[in-house]
Enzyme design. Structure first.
Site, PDB file in Angstrom:
ATOM      1  N   ARG A 133      25.188  11.678 101.606  1.00  0.00           N
ATOM      2  CA  ARG A 133      23.899  11.715 100.879  1.00  0.00           C
ATOM      3  C   ARG A 133      23.335  13.124 100.740  1.00  0.00           C
ATOM      4  NH1 ARG A 133      22.683   6.879 103.849  1.00  0.00           N
ATOM      5  NH2 ARG A 133      23.080   5.093 102.497  1.00  0.00           N
ATOM      6  N   LYS A 155      22.500  23.532  88.986  1.00  0.00           N
ATOM      7  CA  LYS A 155      23.165  22.477  88.219  1.00  0.00           C
ATOM      8  C   LYS A 155      24.602  22.336  88.714  1.00  0.00           C
ATOM      9  CE  LYS A 155      22.243  23.517  83.776  1.00  0.00           C
ATOM     10  NZ  LYS A 155      22.328  23.192  82.352  1.00  0.00           N
ATOM     11  N   GLU A 197      27.045  35.897  78.557  1.00  0.00           N
ATOM     12  CA  GLU A 197      25.823  35.312  79.115  1.00  0.00           C
ATOM     13  C   GLU A 197      24.802  36.411  79.413  1.00  0.00           C
ATOM     14  OE1 GLU A 197      25.106  32.111  79.411  1.00  0.00           O
ATOM     15  OE2 GLU A 197      27.089  31.440  78.751  1.00  0.00           O
ATOM     16  N   LYS A 259      17.126  34.478  84.721  1.00  0.00           N
ATOM     17  CA  LYS A 259      17.497  33.065  84.878  1.00  0.00           C
ATOM     18  C   LYS A 259      16.711  32.444  86.033  1.00  0.00           C
ATOM     19  CE  LYS A 259      20.707  29.526  84.550  1.00  0.00           C
ATOM     20  NZ  LYS A 259      22.008  28.983  84.724  1.00  0.00           N
ATOM     21  N   GLU A 269      14.957  21.691  83.381  1.00  0.00           N
ATOM     22  CA  GLU A 269      15.330  21.915  81.991  1.00  0.00           C
ATOM     23  C   GLU A 269      14.569  21.033  81.013  1.00  0.00           C
ATOM     24  OE1 GLU A 269      19.536  21.706  79.996  1.00  0.00           O
ATOM     25  OE2 GLU A 269      19.503  23.178  81.573  1.00  0.00           O
ATOM     26  N   ARG A 273      13.464  26.308  79.935  1.00  0.00           N
ATOM     27  CA  ARG A 273      14.840  26.556  80.359  1.00  0.00           C
ATOM     28  C   ARG A 273      15.815  26.402  79.193  1.00  0.00           C
ATOM     29  NH1 ARG A 273      17.642  24.515  85.992  1.00  0.00           N
ATOM     30  NH2 ARG A 273      19.672  25.463  85.595  1.00  0.00           N
ATOM     31  N   ASN A 277      19.722  28.529  76.353  1.00  0.00           N
ATOM     32  CA  ASN A 277      20.756  27.930  75.504  1.00  0.00           C
ATOM     33  C   ASN A 277      20.903  28.637  74.172  1.00  0.00           C
ATOM     34  OD1 ASN A 277      21.774  25.879  77.141  1.00  0.00           O
ATOM     35  ND2 ASN A 277      19.868  24.748  76.866  1.00  0.00           N
ATOM     36  N   HIS A 280      24.112  28.472  72.221  1.00  0.00           N
ATOM     37  CA  HIS A 280      24.878  27.356  72.767  1.00  0.00           C
ATOM     38  C   HIS A 280      24.953  26.158  71.840  1.00  0.00           C
ATOM     39  CE1 HIS A 280      24.859  29.744  76.334  1.00  0.00           C
ATOM     40  NE2 HIS A 280      25.485  28.829  77.045  1.00  0.00           N
ATOM     41  N   HIS A 284      28.590  25.635  71.672  1.00  0.00           N
ATOM     42  CA  HIS A 284      29.208  24.491  72.340  1.00  0.00           C
ATOM     43  C   HIS A 284      30.081  23.701  71.404  1.00  0.00           C
ATOM     44  CE1 HIS A 284      26.635  23.870  76.173  1.00  0.00           C
ATOM     45  NE2 HIS A 284      27.807  24.410  76.435  1.00  0.00           N
ATOM     46  N   HIS A 296      34.319  29.759  77.335  1.00  0.00           N
ATOM     47  CA  HIS A 296      32.931  29.406  77.031  1.00  0.00           C
ATOM     48  C   HIS A 296      32.156  30.587  76.448  1.00  0.00           C
ATOM     49  CE1 HIS A 296      28.959  27.674  77.668  1.00  0.00           C
ATOM     50  NE2 HIS A 296      28.629  28.748  78.361  1.00  0.00           N
TER      51      HIS A 296
HETATM   52  N1  LIG Z   1      26.294  24.885  86.457  1.00  0.00           N
HETATM   53  C1  LIG Z   1      25.968  25.627  85.449  1.00  0.00           C
HETATM   54  O1  LIG Z   1      24.798  25.868  85.157  1.00  0.00           O
HETATM   55  C2  LIG Z   1      27.050  26.204  84.627  1.00  0.00           C
HETATM   56  C3  LIG Z   1      26.768  27.183  83.690  1.00  0.00           C
HETATM   57  C4  LIG Z   1      27.815  27.748  82.960  1.00  0.00           C
HETATM   58  C5  LIG Z   1      29.107  27.343  83.184  1.00  0.00           C
HETATM   59  N2  LIG Z   1      29.359  26.383  84.083  1.00  0.00           N
HETATM   60  C6  LIG Z   1      30.718  25.912  84.365  1.00  0.00           C
HETATM   61  O2  LIG Z   1      31.468  26.993  84.884  1.00  0.00           O
HETATM   62  C7  LIG Z   1      32.827  26.770  84.621  1.00  0.00           C
HETATM   63  C8  LIG Z   1      33.462  28.031  84.143  1.00  0.00           C
HETATM   64  O3  LIG Z   1      33.350  28.980  85.149  1.00  0.00           O
HETATM   65  P1  LIG Z   1      34.210  30.323  85.142  1.00  0.00           P
HETATM   66  O4  LIG Z   1      34.139  30.958  83.818  1.00  0.00           O
HETATM   67  O5  LIG Z   1      33.778  31.087  86.287  1.00  0.00           O
HETATM   68  O6  LIG Z   1      35.697  29.801  85.274  1.00  0.00           O
HETATM   69  P2  LIG Z   1      36.624  29.482  86.515  1.00  0.00           P
HETATM   70  O7  LIG Z   1      35.887  29.057  87.682  1.00  0.00           O
HETATM   71  O8  LIG Z   1      37.677  28.595  85.981  1.00  0.00           O
HETATM   72  O9  LIG Z   1      37.263  30.897  86.796  1.00  0.00           O
HETATM   73  C9  LIG Z   1      38.066  31.524  85.855  1.00  0.00           C
HETATM   74  C10 LIG Z   1      39.411  31.984  86.428  1.00  0.00           C
HETATM   75  O10 LIG Z   1      39.241  33.175  87.158  1.00  0.00           O
HETATM   76  C11 LIG Z   1      39.785  33.036  88.467  1.00  0.00           C
HETATM   77  N3  LIG Z   1      38.937  33.851  89.317  1.00  0.00           N
HETATM   78  C12 LIG Z   1      37.670  33.580  89.709  1.00  0.00           C
HETATM   79  N4  LIG Z   1      37.191  34.622  90.390  1.00  0.00           N
HETATM   80  C13 LIG Z   1      38.157  35.536  90.430  1.00  0.00           C
HETATM   81  C14 LIG Z   1      38.241  36.833  90.974  1.00  0.00           C
HETATM   82  N5  LIG Z   1      37.202  37.406  91.561  1.00  0.00           N
HETATM   83  N6  LIG Z   1      39.397  37.504  90.864  1.00  0.00           N
HETATM   84  C15 LIG Z   1      40.459  36.963  90.211  1.00  0.00           C
HETATM   85  N7  LIG Z   1      40.421  35.766  89.663  1.00  0.00           N
HETATM   86  C16 LIG Z   1      39.285  35.067  89.766  1.00  0.00           C
HETATM   87  C17 LIG Z   1      39.745  31.581  88.760  1.00  0.00           C
HETATM   88  O11 LIG Z   1      40.722  31.221  89.689  1.00  0.00           O
HETATM   89  C18 LIG Z   1      40.027  30.983  87.407  1.00  0.00           C
HETATM   90  O12 LIG Z   1      41.416  30.963  87.164  1.00  0.00           O
HETATM   91  C19 LIG Z   1      32.888  25.654  83.605  1.00  0.00           C
HETATM   92  O13 LIG Z   1      33.336  24.487  84.225  1.00  0.00           O
HETATM   93  C20 LIG Z   1      31.449  25.492  83.166  1.00  0.00           C
HETATM   94  O14 LIG Z   1      31.151  24.168  82.801  1.00  0.00           O
HETATM   95  C21 LIG Z   1      28.358  25.800  84.816  1.00  0.00           C
END
Ligand SMILES: NC(=O)c1ccc[n+]([C@@H]2O[C@H](COP(=O)([O-])OP(=O)(O)OC[C@H]3O[C@@H](n4cnc5c(N)ncnc54)[C@H](O)[C@@H]3O)[C@@H](O)[C@H]2O)c1
Length: 1626
Positions: A133, A155, A197, A259, A269, A273, A277, A280, A284, A296
């Site tokens: 929980r 999030k 971003e 942020k 949101e 907030r 976007n 986006h 998106h 992304h």
């Molecule tokens: N929660 C939120 O508000 C929010 C906002 C934006 C995006 N997201 C989510 O985030 C995700 C994308 O995140 P991302 O772009 O970080 O991708 P990711 O987590 O897939 O990382 C990208 C790649 O880089 C590698 N990597 C990460 N850090 C590294 C480092 N320091 N050195 C070498 N390699 C490294 C990872 O292993 C992966 O292969 C999506 O699922 C998206 O939906 C969430």
């Protein structure tokens, strides 16, 4: 904590300073977590990639911290690794972590550390939110995106096959540790992804931050390109932090602060907030299409530009801001448009249609109801509202469409008064000079366009100046570098797109770079068009004066490598050929003050082009403090020699750029063409720009009123349609304006003014000269105007130095022209002028105006007052746009005389129910004589003309439902060939009927009615063969010799010369069957596709692996047991008949005959496959052309499926797709290596590509273990149930068998009789059914025969033999009952009831138990088949059908050869249930008069009365006295024992020989014991030409039909028939 305390920035979120930012924080993190968040267990979760770089350090830091705690109190530190990538963010991924926690007895006090990118953060955060929980967690983001975005805000989420982030929770971490040193191991592309971003946040919130981002991109990026960890953790403390590290950290902290601030105000949101976007809404939608290939941030980057353009279109945001945003994103190597090559090159990019994007946007969470919402920027750093703004679909459509149309009309804002953007030419000059100058210069009214952006970026790359903005971007502040320049760092090449001015100016600018370093060089390059544009004379001049420049690719064009020398530009006397471009001259002039020696520039090589631009350069240089002098001759006439003193430019504090005169031509031309008034401010008689003369020198002579002051120009056009042709105009001083002049000339029909008319030319001529240089601009503009004006129906003539345009009335112009702009802004804007008076004109690439007037379309709408609309261009190729003829379009047959056109054509017409036309017969009736007589009387030439006239007439008049056979010589006439080609391209099929030449010779030897060839027929054959191929779209092989003679009786199921029953062929085999299949398929009447290829059904194909198929043909019926199609592996075919041993291209002719032979035997669809060597076949990988020739052959021959590997060149696949007609493409990928992982993004990409290119997707992997099949299954499931292309997904190898069992579309199967399996692990059809049964996917069903007496029935043998041959677990049993009682009722209601046959005496009594009857069963009033089916409401219903009639009908229809049913009479003997079916069958066969004979006439009468009068059935009293002639079809339905030919036999019906009085006919005896009944034997003795069909044949036929409706599978006829015969003969 042992290591030094780091210096941190702390950011507060939701009232807590929980975000800690710095460099090299790992020890600090361990310490902080252990001392402030007490727990019994710390679990660090990360992905394997991040673990590789950073897990060790965490382990060490925690170990060090923990070692100081007594063992008994020491908490646990556990780590858990997950695979990297988005697929981990799933329910399975979540469960896997939870299982780990549970297995390790983690409790509620557990603290989880999420170390990684957004994937790890989102997933682990969600685990933390729900485990026990909710447990505490800490975010340690390692990607920039995660640092500035996903880790901040709480999030958390996982994905499901229905979409991303659909399950999750808001769950705030205890800490967020931002360690910017992690970015050093992050791939650059991921860094850029995060920068999107960062830029976004600054764009909506903080202009100062944005200014830093746009001006310091190089520094910010360089911060992550050092390995600071190796340098004693440089950056951990402020004193060890480099400038770029400080900058990077401040940018990250700045972004996070925004942020965090927004999240704090609006955690869940609801309003504010939403601002984050920005970009986006559209981003998106783009991401949904391009994921996972594009990241992304990359999609959001494109989305931001689209959304900024929406704001601009609304009049809320200025172009300066759009330009800055674009430039800033580009500086971080992010794409800013869908035309970016990284996006455009993706196959999925074709799905980025406006409709698709709008559709995806429908489900955006920001929407209110159906109204879409977008965050609208009002300037850099601020938004229009404090929330997303509602925007209409139309507006979004207008922005994202790549093409545009102008709605014709008068400008709403007339009289228009406006300024145009700053001059491109002056902007570029001022930029170079201010950058080279000393001090600060404020540039005003600078053009914000692609060209100036390119120039600025290049100057930044050369480190020549810095730029910043004031006045909301209206003023550019240039901090000049005083001429000091450097080679761009890290080998960066300067990319100039298609910016000609920048390319020419920078060539000399780069020679100013000074360096002592050997080999230091600057590379300038551009796009493909730029690489064609000339720069040779400039390079020659600079080289000759001592500066080394190399061509990197082709001589005379970019890319160039310009070597830096210690002294920079050498200077001195420079000779330059200036007849092609004045930009060469300007380039040297601009840089000359910084040369070592004073420059004397002498222009040589003929007429100098565009002097006004040279004067402009000199004028601008003067403003920056350098005076150029021009030599004069003795008479004072200026010479082409310029002297430039050395010395620095001194920047004026402010320099205002004049409005662009070339751009001004478009609004002025709109006034001219629409008869309205327009004033352009800032351009008048005093302008330095040549194009300022356009109004006076072009518009005035065309009949416009022109008023020009020093700095304003006003034009009023004559009434619409009243423009005058100019006659002759020299546009050398304003070459760029010639396109505008050309579109006006296109509608200038009134006579030229007196004195301007051209002698010898039509009065509507405008001749534009002096513009030869326009051939080497962004495109060949002269050709472009000629080609594009032609689309409107305007005639032109190209001249050496220009062109002539012949004006046409506006009403006479073609509407709906689609203008190709060749990526040239001037073409686009010029045609937008014409489109104000021509409806439906489409300007295809609207964005190309960005070069000089990015907001042209907005200004057209807002300032001029003409409406525009976005237009979606439809790509011409793709699976959905295959060649489609009009429905029922007639088919023309061509081919050699004697090839069988008439024979095939007649059969085809019969099969389709169309009319057959013989062109020769039409010719003969038209001319009243035989073809041979016409030739004799008029000669061949006259005959060919007359023949062509007949062809044209037939094409015009027989448009639909005709099969037209043409004379073989029609292809001798070139224009007739053209007519046929045109027909085949767009109207309907032209089929080449092909026959072996030897057979033709043999056949023609007996033929006399047509003119004899004057030459050897073989020569004629050779000459015409290529022509037939050229004019036809299809090819039918007229195989008159059966492939396997022993298997080919001449009819279906008839009694031959002996009393023995012949083998029964599948319905529709042989020539007739093939003609029917082929023509129904190619005309689309009944495309011969496999009906089982659909959701919830299983389909199979048999892979034929023989090198020669013919020996296998006799076995084919058995081999194809159960399957839906046959795969012909053409790569395995070999003329030698021996297996292929090395990759070879199989001969075309051999393939054609092999296919034709196969078609003789089977109507099953064919899958045509050429498997390449690299994908496990025998076709050479690189023989593309030959392969596509063979695919083309397969289509021509009407192969239903073509297997195309997605590794073939994509354009070829698309091209083939565009011509596939009713056939389908299976887009395939085979992995032999075992490397392919089903759950990797690679497979997803392959799937997407294949789904785009094919009608069916095929992906084949290799299983190493059973788990690979599970992965495959999960992959298929992840695609969801939503409508999608059928998918064939299997694993090869022994381990892959399970996947073959579970696959539902076209599972490839083998057969025990085949010499080898086509692929390892392949199963037979029967094996798969058995396996399906065992795993519960194919439950056993029961089938029955209801009736009495039935103990001798053949039905159990028929059906049980068939079930067992197919490997089906079902049973067919007898249920002998006197009445339709409870046992019957129970049987049919049971859940395992599969179907039943019903026979005497229950065919009527069964009806009340059924839910529905087929149309036929209703008409006949009797049911012999029960089928349980799913009703429309999904519930089971019992369906009653009658297959008796169908079997009788088939026997009649397929044996009636040559007899027209409408003239034939039918006779039915008997009056029971079967007689009902027989009467109905004869009626359906088209027989118009039917007689019924029964010994008891009253029953006959009752039967006749129960049928509609329209059936025209009469009771016959006497078999011997048939009224009005004898019958052609006789069906007896009485027992054999009830008939006789022996008059002495009592109590039997005496059959008279007179029944067989007609020369031919069909007789069927439904009684099947004995096989030759008295009726059939009488027929044989009286008239052997009659076709006699045995009762056994009908029985089998109706049984097969029952089997097929019950199981959805073809009955294995040969096997069943063998078994039945064995029983029957017992
Ligand atoms: N929660 C939120 O508000 C929010 C906002 C934006 C995006 N997201 C989510 O985030 C995700 C994308 O995140 P991302 O772009 O970080 O991708 P990711 O987590 O897939 O990382 C990208 C790649 O880089 C590698 N990597 C990460 N850090 C590294 C480092 N320091 N050195 C070498 N390699 C490294 C990872 O292993 C992966 O292969 C999506 O699922 C998206 O939906 C969430």
């Amino acid at each position: 904590m042992t290591d030094s305390q780091p210096d941190l920035y702390k950011v507060s979120i939701l009232g807590k300073e929980s975000i800690h930012c710095g460099f090299h924080l790992i020890p600090y993190i361990a310490h902080t977590v252990l001392t402030t968040l007490s727990s019994s267990t710390y679990v660090l979760v990360t992905d394997t990639r991040v673990a590789k770089f950073h897990l060790g350090a965490f382990q060490a830091a925690f170990d060090a911290e923990l070692s100081s705690i007594p063992v008994e109190k020491r908490p646990r530190f556990l780590s858990h690794l997950i695979p990297p990538g988005e697929t981990s963010k799933s329910r399975e991924g979540k469960a896997e972590i939870e299982d780990f926690l549970l297995a390790n007895a983690c409790t509620r006090d557990t603290l989880i550390l999420a170390l990684g990118g957004g994937v790890v953060g989102d997933l682990v955060g969600f685990v933390a939110a729900t485990f026990m929980r909710g447990v505490r967690f800490v975010q340690i983001p390692t990607t920039l995106l995660a640092m500035v975005d996903s880790s901040v805000g709480g999030k958390t989420a996982i994905d499901t096959p229905h979409g991303k982030n659909l399950l999750g929770a808001f769950w705030q971490p205890e800490y967020i540790f931002i360690d910017a040193a992690f970015l050093e191991t992050l791939p650059l592309r991921e860094f850029s992804n995060g920068m999107a971003e960062v830029v976004k946040t600054a764009a909506i919130w903080d202009e100062n931050e944005f200014a830093t981002l746009e001006s310091r991109a190089v520094d910010i990026t360089s911060a992550i390109q050092i390995e600071s960890a190796k340098n004693s953790h440089a950056g951990r403390t402020v004193s060890t932090r480099s400038e770029s590290q400080k900058l990077l950290l401040s940018v990250i902290v700045g972004s996070i602060s925004v942020k965090a601030h927004i999240v704090t105000i609006d955690e869940r949101e609801t309003g504010l907030r939403n601002l984050v976007n920005f970009g986006h809404t559209i981003g998106h939608a783009i991401e949904a299409v391009l994921t996972p290939t594009m990241l992304h941030g990359e999609c959001v980057s494109v989305g931001m530009i689209f959304e900024a353009e929406v704001a601009r279109q609304m009049g809320v945001l200025n172009q300066v801001a759009v330009g800055r945003l674009s430039r800033c994103l580009k500086a971080y190597n992010l794409p800013i448009s869908v035309t970016d090559s990284r996006i455009a090159s993706l196959p999925a990019a074709r799905q980025l249609t406006v409709d698709r994007l709008l559709d995806i946007m429908k489900v955006d969470k920001k929407n209110s109801g159906t109204v879409k919402k977008i965050v609208i920027l009002s300037r850099i750093g601020a938004t229009y509202e404090q929330k997303a703004t509602a925007v209409s679909d139309q507006r979004i459509r207008n922005v994202i469409s790549e093409a545009v149309t102008v709605i014709p009309g008068l400008p709403r804002n007339a009289p228009v008064k406006m300024a145009t953007p700053g001059s491109k030419s002056i902007s570029n000059r001022a930029l170079v000079l201010a950058a080279l100058g000393q001090g600060t210069c404020r540039l005003k009214n600078l053009l914000h366009s692609d060209d100036t952006q390119v120039m600025m970026q290049a100057l930044i790359d050369l480190q020549g100046a810095t730029f910043s903005w004031e006045d909301n971007g209206d003023t550019l502040v240039v901090q000049g570098g005083g001429g000091a320049l450097a080679v761009p760092p890290n080998g960066k090449e300067i990319y100039l797109q298609n910016a000609g001015t920048a390319a020419r100016f920078l060539t000399t600018v780069c020679t100013l770079v000074k360096s002592d370093q050997k080999g230091a060089a600057t590379v300038i390059t551009g796009n493909a068009r730029m690489k064609q544009r000339p720069c040779g004379p400039l390079v020659d001049a600079l080289r000759a004066s001592g500066n080394p420049i190399e061509y990197r690719e082709s001589v005379g064009s970019l890319p160039l490598s310009i070597t830096a020398t210690p002294a920079g530009m050498h200077g001195g006397h420079i000779r330059l050929a200036a007849s092609i471009s004045s930009q060469y001259v300007s380039s040297i002039l601009l840089c000359a003050p910084y040369a070592t020696l004073p420059v004397v520039l002498e222009l040589v090589g003929g007429q100098v082009i565009s002097q006004p631009y040279i004067d402009m350069t000199i004028g601008v240089m003067k403003s920056f403090g350098i005076n150029v002098t021009r030599d004069v001759d003795a008479s004072g006439k200026p010479l082409d020699v310029y002297r430039i003193p050395t010395g620095p430019y001194r920047n004026p504090p402010q320099f205002t750029i004049e409005s662009d005169a070339s751009s001004a031509t478009y609004p002025l031309a709109i006034a001219a063409i629409t008869g309205t008034t327009c004033t352009i401010t800032g351009i008048g008689a005093a302008s330095v720009q040549g194009d300022a003369g356009f109004a006076k020198q072009v518009l005035e002579p065309m009949g416009c009123k022109v008023v020009q002051t020093e700095d304003e120009t006003t034009v009023t056009g004559p009434p619409i349609g009243q423009l005058r042709a100019i006659g002759y105009v020299d546009m050398e001083p304003m070459t760029d304006a010639f396109l505008t002049a050309s579109v006006l000339a296109a509608v200038a029909t009134r006579d030229s003014l007196p004195g301007r008319a051209l002698t010898g030319a039509p009065a509507n001529t405008t001749r534009i000269l002096g513009i030869a240089n326009q051939r080497v601009k962004e495109c060949n503009r002269i050709k472009a105007m000629i080609d594009e004006l032609a689309k409107f129906g305007v005639q032109t003539k190209e001249l050496d130095d220009g062109l002539e345009i012949y004006g046409k009335q506006i009403e006479g112009l073609n509407h709906g022209a689609s203008v190709d702009c060749y990526d040239d802004h001037r073409v686009a804007m010029a045609f937008s002028v014409l489109s104000t008076v021509v409806a439906g004109t489409i300007i295809e690439e609207k964005r190309c105006v960005a070069k000089t007037w990015p907001n042209w379309w907005d200004d057209l709408e807002n300032k001029i007052g003409l409406s525009t609309e976005g237009v979606e261009l439809h790509s011409s190729a793709g699976p959905s746009t295959s060649r489609s003829y009009e429905p029922e379009a007639s088919v023309f047959l061509t081919g050699m005389r004697g090839a069988g056109k008439t024979f095939i054509g007649t059969l085809a017409a019969e099969a389709l129910g169309w009319e057959f036309t013989d062109a020769d017969a039409v010719f003969e009736s038209k001319h009243g004589m035989l073809v041979s007589e016409f030739v004799r009387d008029n000669g061949w030439a006259a005959f060919r003309d007359a023949e062509e006239a007949v062809l044209n007439d037939l094409i015009l008049t027989r448009r639909k439902k005709h099969i037209v056979s043409l004379g073989g010589g029609i292809v001798e006439t070139p224009s007739a060939r053209e007519a046929l080609k045109k027909y085949a391209k767009a109207q309907g099929p032209v089929v080449h009927v092909v026959r072996d030449i030897d057979e033709i010779v043999q056949y023609l030897g007996t033929e006399t009615s047509r003119p004899a060839y004057g030459e050897a027929i073989e020569d004629v054959f050779r000459r015409r063969q290529p022509w037939y191929a050229e004019v036809s779209s299809h090819e039918f092989i007229s195989h008159t010799q059966p492939a396997t003679p022993s298997q080919h009786p001449k009819s279906n199921g008839h009694v031959g010369g002996t009393a023995k029953v012949d083998p029964i062929l599948p319905a529709g085999s042989g020539v007739e069957g093939e003609v029917k299949r082929y023509f129904e398929h190619i005309t689309g009447l009944h495309p011969n596709l496999a009906p089982n290829v659909q959701p919830d059904k299983r389909s199979y194909f048999l892979s034929l692996t023989f090198p020669d198929l013919t020996p296998a043909l006799p076995l084919l019926d058995q081999l194809t047991t159960g399957v839906d199609a046959i795969e012909v592996r053409a790569d395995l075919l070999s003329t030698s008949g021996l297996p292929v041993t090395h990759p070879t291209v199989p001969p075309r002719a051999y393939i054609a005959t092999q296919l034709a032979a196969l078609r003789q035997i089977t109507r099953l669809p064919i899958v045509f496959t050429l498997r390449t060597a690299s994908q496990g076949g025998m076709y050479p990988d690189s023989a593309h052309s030959e392969a596509f020739d063979l695919f083309d052959l397969a289509l021509r021959l009407g192969c239903e499926y073509i297997d195309l590997e997605v590794s073939w060149p994509e354009e070829r696949i698309r091209e083939l797709n565009s011509r596939k007609g009713n056939s389908q493409v299976i887009a395939s990928w085979h992995d032999w290596s075992g490397q392919m992982k089903w759950l990797s993004s690679d497979v997803n990409q392959k799937y997407k590509l294949a789904a785009e290119l094919g009608d069916i997707v095929k992906i084949v992997g290799t299983a190493i273990d059973l788990g690979d099949n599970i992965d495959l299954h999960l992959f298929v499931r992840s695609l969801g149930k939503a409508p999608r292309k059928p998918l064939l997904a299997i694993n090869m190898g022994e381990q892959g068998k399970l996947s073959r069992v579970l696959n539902s579309t076209f599972s490839p199967v083998t057969h025990p009789l085949l010499p080898s399996r086509a692929a390892p692990g392949q199963l037979s059809f029967a094996e798969i059914q058995q396996a399906l049964h065992l795993i519960g996917q194919l439950p056993k069903q029961r089938f029955y025969l209801f009736g009495t007496p039935i103990s001798h029935s053949m039905s159990p043998t028929i059906h049980n033999t068939a079930f067992s041959a197919l490997g089906l677990p079902h049973r067919y049993v007898l249920m002998e009952t006197e009445s339709v009682d409870d046992t019957v009722r129970t049987a049919i209601m049971a859940p395992d009831f599969g179907g039943a046959s019903v026979t005497i005496p229950h065919k009527l009594a069964i009806i009340p138990l059924l839910d529905r009857l087929s149309e036929e069963a209703q008409a006949i009033g009797a049911v012999n088949t029960i089928i349980p089916r799913k009703g429309s409401d999904g519930a089971r219903e019992l369906w009653g059908d009658n297959t008796d009639w169908a079997a009788i009908h088939h026997m009649v229809a397929s044996n009636l050869k040559g007899i027209s049913p409408t003239n034939a009479k039918g006779l039915v003997i008997g009056a029971g249930g079967t007689a009902r079916a027989a009467l109905y069958a004869l009626h359906r066969a088209g027989i118009c008069a039917i007689y019924l004979f029964n010994r008891t006439q009253s029953s006959a009468r009752i039967l006749v009365d129960s049928f509609p009068a329209a059936y025209n059935i009469h009771v016959l009293d006497n078999l011997d006295a048939f009224p009005n002639g004898a019958p052609s079809v006789i069906v007896s339905t009485v027992p054999a024992s009830a008939t006789t030919t022996d008059s002495s036999v009592k109590n039997a019906l005496l059959l008279p020989a007179s029944m067989f009085a007609l020369p031919q006919g069909v007789v069927i005896d439904m009684a099947y014991k004995p096989s030759v009944t008295p009726l059939l034997s009488l027929a044989r003795t009286v008239n052997s030409a009659w076709i006699a069909v045995t009762g056994l044949s009908v029985l089998l036929e109706q049984g097969y039909r029952q089997f097929e409706t019950w199981t959805g599978r073809r009955a294995p006829r040969t096997i069943v028939e063998k078994e039945v015969m064995a029983k029957y003969l017992l």
